[in-house]
Design a protein around this motif. Structure first.
Motif, PDB file in Angstrom:
ATOM      1  N   ARG A  80      -3.726  -2.096   6.855  1.00 25.11           N
ATOM      2  CA  ARG A  80      -4.706  -1.061   6.531  1.00 25.11           C
ATOM      3  C   ARG A  80      -5.951  -1.768   6.010  1.00 25.11           C
ATOM      4  O   ARG A  80      -5.861  -2.566   5.077  1.00 25.11           O
ATOM      5  CB  ARG A  80      -4.134  -0.108   5.486  1.00 25.11           C
ATOM      6  CG  ARG A  80      -4.913   1.188   5.445  1.00 25.11           C
ATOM      7  CD  ARG A  80      -4.434   2.101   4.370  1.00 25.11           C
ATOM      8  NE  ARG A  80      -3.106   2.671   4.615  1.00 25.11           N
ATOM      9  CZ  ARG A  80      -2.541   3.533   3.782  1.00 25.11           C
ATOM     10  NH1 ARG A  80      -3.161   3.905   2.673  1.00 25.11           N
ATOM     11  NH2 ARG A  80      -1.352   4.030   4.038  1.00 25.11           N
ATOM     12  N   GLU A  81      -7.083  -1.471   6.652  1.00 22.06           N
ATOM     13  CA  GLU A  81      -8.293  -2.211   6.281  1.00 22.06           C
ATOM     14  C   GLU A  81      -9.232  -1.354   5.444  1.00 22.06           C
ATOM     15  O   GLU A  81      -8.842  -0.295   4.975  1.00 22.06           O
ATOM     16  CB  GLU A  81      -8.954  -2.759   7.553  1.00 22.06           C
ATOM     17  CG  GLU A  81      -8.002  -3.736   8.243  1.00 22.06           C
ATOM     18  CD  GLU A  81      -8.593  -4.476   9.414  1.00 22.06           C
ATOM     19  OE1 GLU A  81      -9.707  -4.161   9.842  1.00 22.06           O
ATOM     20  OE2 GLU A  81      -7.910  -5.397   9.911  1.00 22.06           O
TER      21      GLU A  81
ATOM     22  N   ASN B 166      -4.218  -1.103  -1.899  1.00 25.53           N
ATOM     23  CA  ASN B 166      -4.682  -1.733  -0.678  1.00 25.53           C
ATOM     24  C   ASN B 166      -5.019  -3.190  -0.969  1.00 25.53           C
ATOM     25  O   ASN B 166      -5.875  -3.474  -1.798  1.00 25.53           O
ATOM     26  CB  ASN B 166      -5.908  -0.984  -0.162  1.00 25.53           C
ATOM     27  CG  ASN B 166      -6.311  -1.440   1.215  1.00 25.53           C
ATOM     28  OD1 ASN B 166      -6.093  -2.596   1.587  1.00 25.53           O
ATOM     29  ND2 ASN B 166      -6.883  -0.546   1.983  1.00 25.53           N
TER      30      ASN B 166
ATOM     31  N   TYR C 162      -6.360  -5.347   1.043  1.00 21.56           N
ATOM     32  CA  TYR C 162      -7.393  -5.903   1.932  1.00 21.56           C
ATOM     33  C   TYR C 162      -8.389  -6.770   1.153  1.00 21.56           C
ATOM     34  O   TYR C 162      -8.859  -7.783   1.660  1.00 21.56           O
ATOM     35  CB  TYR C 162      -8.119  -4.762   2.648  1.00 21.56           C
ATOM     36  CG  TYR C 162      -9.243  -5.240   3.533  1.00 21.56           C
ATOM     37  CD1 TYR C 162      -8.981  -5.774   4.799  1.00 21.56           C
ATOM     38  CD2 TYR C 162     -10.564  -5.177   3.104  1.00 21.56           C
ATOM     39  CE1 TYR C 162     -10.005  -6.230   5.606  1.00 21.56           C
ATOM     40  CE2 TYR C 162     -11.604  -5.633   3.911  1.00 21.56           C
ATOM     41  CZ  TYR C 162     -11.311  -6.148   5.153  1.00 21.56           C
ATOM     42  OH  TYR C 162     -12.322  -6.609   5.944  1.00 21.56           O
TER      43      TYR C 162
ATOM     44  N   GLN D 287     -11.483  -0.789   1.955  1.00 20.14           N
ATOM     45  CA  GLN D 287     -11.087  -1.070   0.575  1.00 20.14           C
ATOM     46  C   GLN D 287     -10.617   0.198  -0.115  1.00 20.14           C
ATOM     47  O   GLN D 287     -10.579   0.275  -1.327  1.00 20.14           O
ATOM     48  CB  GLN D 287     -12.251  -1.711  -0.173  1.00 20.14           C
ATOM     49  CG  GLN D 287     -12.725  -2.951   0.557  1.00 20.14           C
ATOM     50  CD  GLN D 287     -13.496  -3.897  -0.315  1.00 20.14           C
ATOM     51  OE1 GLN D 287     -13.624  -3.680  -1.500  1.00 20.14           O
ATOM     52  NE2 GLN D 287     -14.020  -4.946   0.275  1.00 20.14           N
ATOM     53  N   ASP D 288     -10.244   1.213   0.691  1.00 22.62           N
ATOM     54  CA  ASP D 288      -9.794   2.460   0.072  1.00 22.62           C
ATOM     55  C   ASP D 288      -8.506   2.222  -0.691  1.00 22.62           C
ATOM     56  O   ASP D 288      -7.603   1.537  -0.235  1.00 22.62           O
ATOM     57  CB  ASP D 288      -9.540   3.509   1.160  1.00 22.62           C
ATOM     58  CG  ASP D 288      -8.403   3.101   2.068  1.00 22.62           C
ATOM     59  OD1 ASP D 288      -7.426   3.825   2.138  1.00 22.62           O
ATOM     60  OD2 ASP D 288      -8.502   2.017   2.702  1.00 22.62           O
ATOM     61  N   THR D 289      -8.422   2.768  -1.848  1.00 27.59           N
ATOM     62  CA  THR D 289      -7.171   2.643  -2.598  1.00 27.59           C
ATOM     63  C   THR D 289      -6.573   4.019  -2.825  1.00 27.59           C
ATOM     64  O   THR D 289      -5.535   4.154  -3.434  1.00 27.59           O
ATOM     65  CB  THR D 289      -7.413   1.993  -3.968  1.00 27.59           C
ATOM     66  OG1 THR D 289      -8.380   2.783  -4.660  1.00 27.59           O
ATOM     67  CG2 THR D 289      -7.915   0.577  -3.827  1.00 27.59           C
TER      68      THR D 289
ATOM     69  N   THR E  43      -4.174   2.684  -6.826  1.00 25.22           N
ATOM     70  CA  THR E  43      -3.894   1.290  -7.208  1.00 25.22           C
ATOM     71  C   THR E  43      -3.276   1.265  -8.601  1.00 25.22           C
ATOM     72  O   THR E  43      -3.757   1.894  -9.517  1.00 25.22           O
ATOM     73  CB  THR E  43      -5.178   0.469  -7.198  1.00 25.22           C
ATOM     74  OG1 THR E  43      -5.680   0.503  -5.874  1.00 25.22           O
ATOM     75  CG2 THR E  43      -4.919  -0.965  -7.592  1.00 25.22           C
TER      76      THR E  43
ATOM     77  N   VAL F  69       0.809  -1.218   0.000  1.00 31.49           N
ATOM     78  CA  VAL F  69       0.000   0.000   0.000  1.00 31.49           C
ATOM     79  C   VAL F  69       0.851   1.281   0.000  1.00 31.49           C
ATOM     80  O   VAL F  69       0.388   2.328  -0.446  1.00 31.49           O
ATOM     81  CB  VAL F  69      -1.020  -0.045   1.186  1.00 31.49           C
ATOM     82  CG1 VAL F  69      -0.334   0.234   2.514  1.00 31.49           C
ATOM     83  CG2 VAL F  69      -2.187   0.879   0.940  1.00 31.49           C
TER      84      VAL F  69
END
Ligand code: SAH
Length: 228
Positions: A215-216, A140, A142, A218-220, A224, A114
């Protein structure tokens, strides 16, 4: 083999022996130990920490993150029971050291980091060492990397508050997920999740560990990106 690496392997063997009642065996797979003997850990730590590269401890790698302790890298790799044809997903590339150990044992490794600076630096180090069976992603992890699923093994090298459902979904039948679960910087348990041939999962606590937090969500952060 360099004397320093031999010493590191001896220390890992000793720690495996001391923790045998927790981890349920007295020695790790010789293939895992041989892979640990081939990867030059000194290439994955900051230059000023190279004298400590073969000690059995975690070390800072910048951005508040750490390269994991060799014993833990060996143990987590062993728990995956990798075969040469296996495809593995790693969440938390960090220094790239664990990635290299996986790439020694599996056919293909997909790895997600990340923090861009770490992902790019580890990619550079792994390319310089001629690893060609790794695909990198900045973002991310996750939610895993569904495009290449299912995976024979999934390894998470940061501590999650719970087992991310997407990762369990992306395991193949017979696949194994190794993940530290617990509170940030507090007690965490290394958990092995196995998916059987019918798709049912069973999980087992292995031992207490200490990882930086995953880091949890689903924010990218719009960040990405696949690197090839
Ligand atoms: N295996 C690495 C461990 C690095 S520490 C090594 O031995 O070097 C854990 C890494 O996970 C950090 O680099 C951190 O930035 C990364 N990380 C944390 N949350 C993440 C997430 N949601 N997706 C991908 N990487 C993550």
């Amino acid at each position: 083999m360099k004397k320093a690496i031999r010493r590191m392997l001896d220390t890992i063997e000793n720690e495996v022996h001391y923790t045998r009642s927790l981890i349920g065996r007295d020695a790790l797979d010789p293939r895992v130990m041989a892979a640990m003997g081939r990867v030059p850990r000194d290439h994955f730590v900051p230059p000023n920490l190279r004298p400590l590269a073969f000690d059995n401890g975690p070390l800072p790698i910048g951005q508040g993150q750490t390269i994991s302790q060799p014993y833990i890298v060996a143990l987590m790799t062993d728990l995956l029971q990798l075969e040469p044809e296996h495809v593995v997903l790693e969440i938390g590339t960090g220094s790239g050291y664990q990635t290299a150990v996986l790439a020694e044992l599996a056919r293909k490794v997909y790895t997600i980091e990340v923090i861009r600076e770490l992902g790019e630096a580890s990619q550079e180090h792994l390319r310089a060492l001629d690893y060609t069976n790794i695909e990198y992603r900045i973002g991310n992890g996750y939610a895993g990397w569904p495009e290449h699923a299912p995976y024979d093994g999934i390894i998470v090298t940061a501590a999650a508050s719970h087992i991310p459902p997407a990762l369990v979904e992306q395991l193949s039948p017979g696949g194994r997920l190794v993940i530290p679960v617990g509170l940030p910087y507090m007690h965490q348990e290394l958990i092995l999740v196995e998916k059987d041939a019918e798709g049912n999962t069973h999980s087992r606590d292995i031992l207490g560990v200490a990882f930086v937090p995953l880091r949890e969500g689903q924010d990218t952060q719009g960040d990405t990106m696949n690197l090839h």
